[in-house]
Design an enzyme around this catalytic site. Sequence first.
Site, PDB file in Angstrom:
ATOM      1  NE  ARG A 213     -43.003 -52.874  19.789  1.00 24.25           N
ATOM      2  CZ  ARG A 213     -42.971 -54.213  19.864  1.00 24.25           C
ATOM      3  NH1 ARG A 213     -41.988 -54.867  19.292  1.00 24.25           N
ATOM      4  NH2 ARG A 213     -43.920 -54.871  20.499  1.00 24.25           N
TER       5      ARG A 213
ATOM      6  CG  ASP B 144     -46.121 -52.181  21.430  1.00 22.20           C
ATOM      7  OD1 ASP B 144     -45.183 -51.422  21.087  1.00 22.20           O
ATOM      8  OD2 ASP B 144     -46.015 -53.410  21.480  1.00 22.20           O
TER       9      ASP B 144
ATOM     10  CB  CYS C 183     -50.729 -57.414  20.233  1.00 22.63           C
ATOM     11  SG  CYS C 183     -51.261 -56.436  21.665  1.00 22.63           S
TER      12      CYS C 183
ATOM     13  CG  HIS D   5     -49.505 -53.970  17.734  1.00 20.30           C
ATOM     14  ND1 HIS D   5     -48.388 -54.688  18.080  1.00 20.30           N
ATOM     15  CD2 HIS D   5     -50.092 -53.643  18.899  1.00 20.30           C
ATOM     16  CE1 HIS D   5     -48.298 -54.769  19.387  1.00 20.30           C
ATOM     17  NE2 HIS D   5     -49.334 -54.144  19.929  1.00 20.30           N
TER      18      HIS D   5
ATOM     19  CB  CYS E 150     -51.855 -51.710  21.399  1.00 27.77           C
ATOM     20  SG  CYS E 150     -50.971 -52.656  22.670  1.00 27.77           S
TER      21      CYS E 150
END
Length: 223
Positions: free
Chosen positions: A46, A44, A101, A98, A42
């Site tokens: 993080r 993302d 999400c 994750h 992803c």
Amino acid sequence: MGGIKDLLENNKLWSRRVAADNPSFFADLAGQQNPDYLWIGCSDSRVSANVIVDLAPGEIFVHRNVANLVNHTDMNCLSVIQFAVEVLCVEHVIVCGHYNCGGVVAAVDEERHGLIDNWLRHIRDTANLHAAFLESIDDPAKRIDKLCELNVAEQVVNVGETTIVLDAWDRGQELSVHGWIYGLKDGQIRDLDISISGNDDLKNLRDRLLFHDERRGAVRASN
Ligand code: CO
């Protein structure tokens, strides 16, 4: 809040530090890359691939998009897979989702988010496919996390069903596709135990998802 110039300054310090540690590091890497892994994850911020598996530049080939989706019409993702499998000859493709999400949440929250809803439609399809099972989970957060896991599993199947991977297996090339999920709360990756290394594994996983039976452990994080 740091300014954009901080990034360039950070880079200067980082490159000096790495070179001080290993003077030939950049020269060696500039010659060629030889990663063993393709990471599909992803976007993302993080869930940064190299950081969470603690690998240096050159050790992992990476493709990221919102909610780690693999579609058979996405030339970007397919080109990455082709290069990784046919040129770099990676032995492992890792689809890593994750929990919690944002893309998965947005796919099923019944709100409009603009263009991205078209992209997230694929997750909506996964949710519809597993609707009966998902509706049996009372806790909304747990339901989302389970959908995050199922989304990873569907993408593992999608990777396995690309012509690139099917051709690689036909040639007898060693290649496994794995499904992992990362916990934002504890920084730990769980193996969903859905790895596939050939046509039989692919068919098996497809069946497990099709006849979704959680009691048989269709998809379950192992720790
Ligand atoms: Co995400």
